[in-house]
Design a protein around this motif. Structure first.
Motif, short mmCIF file in Angstrom:
data_model
loop_
_atom_site.label_atom_id
_atom_site.label_comp_id
_atom_site.label_asym_id
_atom_site.label_seq_id
_atom_site.Cartn_x
_atom_site.Cartn_y
_atom_site.Cartn_z
N ASP A 1 8.45 6.29 -25.22
CA ASP A 1 8.81 6.78 -23.88
C ASP A 1 8.01 6.04 -22.80
N MET A 2 6.72 5.81 -23.04
CA MET A 2 5.92 5.10 -22.05
C MET A 2 6.37 3.65 -21.89
N ASP A 3 6.82 3.03 -22.98
CA ASP A 3 7.38 1.68 -22.88
C ASP A 3 8.61 1.70 -21.98
N ALA A 4 9.43 2.73 -22.12
CA ALA A 4 10.62 2.86 -21.27
C ALA A 4 10.22 3.08 -19.82
N VAL A 5 9.18 3.88 -19.60
CA VAL A 5 8.68 4.10 -18.23
C VAL A 5 8.19 2.79 -17.63
N ASN A 6 7.42 2.03 -18.38
CA ASN A 6 6.88 0.77 -17.86
C ASN A 6 8.00 -0.22 -17.54
N THR A 7 9.03 -0.25 -18.38
CA THR A 7 10.17 -1.12 -18.13
C THR A 7 10.88 -0.71 -16.84
N LEU A 8 11.06 0.59 -16.66
CA LEU A 8 11.72 1.10 -15.45
C LEU A 8 10.87 0.81 -14.21
N ILE A 9 9.57 0.99 -14.31
CA ILE A 9 8.68 0.71 -13.18
C ILE A 9 8.79 -0.76 -12.78
N GLU A 10 8.76 -1.63 -13.76
CA GLU A 10 8.84 -3.07 -13.47
C GLU A 10 10.16 -3.41 -12.79
N ALA A 11 11.25 -2.79 -13.25
CA ALA A 11 12.56 -3.07 -12.66
C ALA A 11 12.65 -2.54 -11.24
N ARG A 12 12.12 -1.36 -10.99
CA ARG A 12 12.30 -0.72 -9.70
C ARG A 12 11.26 -1.16 -8.65
N MET A 13 10.20 -1.82 -9.07
CA MET A 13 9.27 -2.30 -8.06
C MET A 13 9.65 -3.70 -7.57
N LYS B 1 -1.50 -3.96 6.68
CA LYS B 1 -0.07 -3.77 6.94
C LYS B 1 0.72 -3.84 5.65
N SER B 2 0.41 -4.83 4.81
CA SER B 2 1.13 -4.99 3.55
C SER B 2 0.92 -3.78 2.66
N SER B 3 -0.32 -3.29 2.58
CA SER B 3 -0.61 -2.14 1.73
C SER B 3 0.15 -0.90 2.18
N VAL B 4 0.16 -0.64 3.48
CA VAL B 4 0.84 0.54 4.01
C VAL B 4 2.35 0.44 3.78
N LEU B 5 2.91 -0.71 4.09
CA LEU B 5 4.36 -0.86 3.99
C LEU B 5 4.84 -0.88 2.54
N VAL B 6 4.08 -1.50 1.66
CA VAL B 6 4.45 -1.48 0.24
C VAL B 6 4.31 -0.06 -0.30
N GLY B 7 3.28 0.66 0.15
CA GLY B 7 3.17 2.06 -0.23
C GLY B 7 4.39 2.86 0.21
N ASP B 8 4.85 2.61 1.43
CA ASP B 8 6.05 3.28 1.93
C ASP B 8 7.26 2.93 1.05
N TYR B 9 7.36 1.68 0.64
CA TYR B 9 8.47 1.24 -0.22
C TYR B 9 8.46 2.00 -1.54
N LEU B 10 7.25 2.15 -2.11
CA LEU B 10 7.15 2.85 -3.39
C LEU B 10 7.50 4.33 -3.25
N PHE B 11 7.09 4.94 -2.14
CA PHE B 11 7.52 6.32 -1.89
C PHE B 11 9.05 6.40 -1.85
N SER B 12 9.67 5.45 -1.19
CA SER B 12 11.13 5.45 -1.10
C SER B 12 11.76 5.26 -2.47
N PRO C 1 6.69 -6.86 -4.86
CA PRO C 1 6.26 -6.91 -6.26
C PRO C 1 4.89 -7.55 -6.44
N GLU C 2 4.50 -8.45 -5.55
CA GLU C 2 3.17 -9.06 -5.64
C GLU C 2 2.08 -8.00 -5.49
N VAL C 3 2.20 -7.20 -4.44
CA VAL C 3 1.19 -6.17 -4.18
C VAL C 3 1.23 -5.10 -5.25
N THR C 4 2.43 -4.65 -5.61
CA THR C 4 2.55 -3.59 -6.60
C THR C 4 2.04 -4.02 -7.96
N ALA C 5 2.41 -5.25 -8.37
CA ALA C 5 1.96 -5.75 -9.67
C ALA C 5 0.45 -5.87 -9.73
#
Length: 333
Positions: free
Chosen positions: A21-33, A115-126, A42-46
């Motif tokens: 299940d965690m492998d599936a979560v990690n795959t989904l996280i990678e796809a959605r970020m 700015k990048s940190s705040v905006l990428v954080g906003d993206y992840l919330f979305s 993806p640079e900041v998130t990764a």
């Protein structure tokens, strides 16, 4: 705060049990970020996701769903949602706290900019809200959206409460419930909800996550004053230097003489710190046994988490959840 240095590691046993299940979560996280138009995302998130961490919160979601007998696909979506919310809050916290290091690596705001940190954080919330809507479960939406609002509210409350000597233990607990426990309790609660567990079991999962999150944060705050820097990744007294009123200091202020209160006003409220102040602060905490009292509080919350677990169905995961409650405070021994 890393949990790597406790004597036993029930979260590792849980990770083995939930590996697929965690492998599936990690795959989904990678796809959605990912982002087609903004490669900075993806640079900041990764960078932050790649820094490690135990993924305890999403594991708790998976564990709760499995314990309650869920066999559908959406626990993976919810676990990824929880991790995205957590990652977004870390990005925002590092900007607010002007942090330069997290998990032993430079923070995103240091490597890129605020700015990048705040905006990428906003993206992840979305992204997290997109994921949770895919479950088509209104209760899930309610729980996670409420948690997101509570987290933000807790962070704003902390801005004013952290340097205000009138902050008492009730306000501290409100901050902790916002900044830490809200996501723990939401993570466990939605696992039960998606599994269509009965109301008593869902309530027990919420209570477990709430108490676990509070115990976790109190332990972190205590270790700031008595932890091993090599293990915690923080210098002893960082919270004092950053003028953060946490439980050990709140307890000392509550018992302070006029002279001692003047010391706390100068160092915490006004921020006029000088050599020797940390040692004097530690001596005042020692005088009133506030470090020991704080440890007792953390232990009590861990016991509350374990009591909640006993109300859940018989399952091998139940023992691991109880072990995690012991584990988060084992760092204090």
């Amino acid at each position: 705060m890393s949990l790597d240095h406790a004597a036993s590691k029930p979260h590792e046993a849980l990770a083995v049990l939930l590996r697929d299940d965690m492998d599936a979560v990690n795959t989904l996280i990678e796809a959605r970020m990912a982002s087609k138009h903004a490669p900075r995302i993806p640079e900041v998130t990764a960078h932050l996701v790649g820094a490690g961490g135990k993924r305890l919160r999403p594991m708790l979601t998976l564990a709760a769903a499995k314990l309650c007998g869920y066999d559908g696909p959406y626990h993976v979506h919810l676990a990824a949602t929880v991790e995205f919310i957590h990652t977004a809050t870390l990005l925002h916290d590092d900007v607010v706290d002007e942090s330069e290091q997290r998990r032993g690596r430079p923070t995103a705001n240091l490597l890129w900019d605020n700015k990048s940190s705040v905006l990428v954080g906003d993206y992840l919330f979305s992204r997290s809200f997109q994921l949770m809507t895919e479950t088509n479960n209104i209760d899930v939406l309610r729980i996670l959206s409420n948690a997101s609002a509570t987290i933000a509210e807790g962070e704003v409350l902390q801005l004013t409460a952290a340097t205000d000597l009138s902050t008492n233990e009730d306000i501290y607990l409100q901050v902790v419930r916002g900044k830490t426990a809200a996501l723990f309790s939401a993570a466990t609660e939605v696992g039960g909800v998606i599994a269509d567990a009965n109301a008593d079991h869902v309530k027990a999962l919420f209570d477990y996550g709430d108490a676990l999150g509070i115990a976790f944060q109190i332990a972190d705050d205590l270790l700031d004053y008595q932890g091993d820097s090599a293990q915690t990744g923080k210098n002893v007294g960082d919270d004092f230097r950053e003028r953060k009123l946490t439980l050990p200091v709140i307890k000392a202020v509550a018992q302070a003489t006029d002279e001692e209160r003047s010391f706390w006003e100068r160092t915490i409220e006004k921020g006029r710190q000088q050599d020797g102040d940390l040692d004097h602060a530690l001596s005042l905490m020692d005088k009133y046994n506030t470090l020991s009292a704080t440890r007792d509080d953390a232990m009590q919350w861990a016991e509350k988490a374990k009591s909640a677990v006993k109300k859940l169905p018989e399952h091998e995961i139940r023992g691991l959840l109880s072990g995690i409650a012991d584990y988060v405070v084992a760092r204090l021994n």
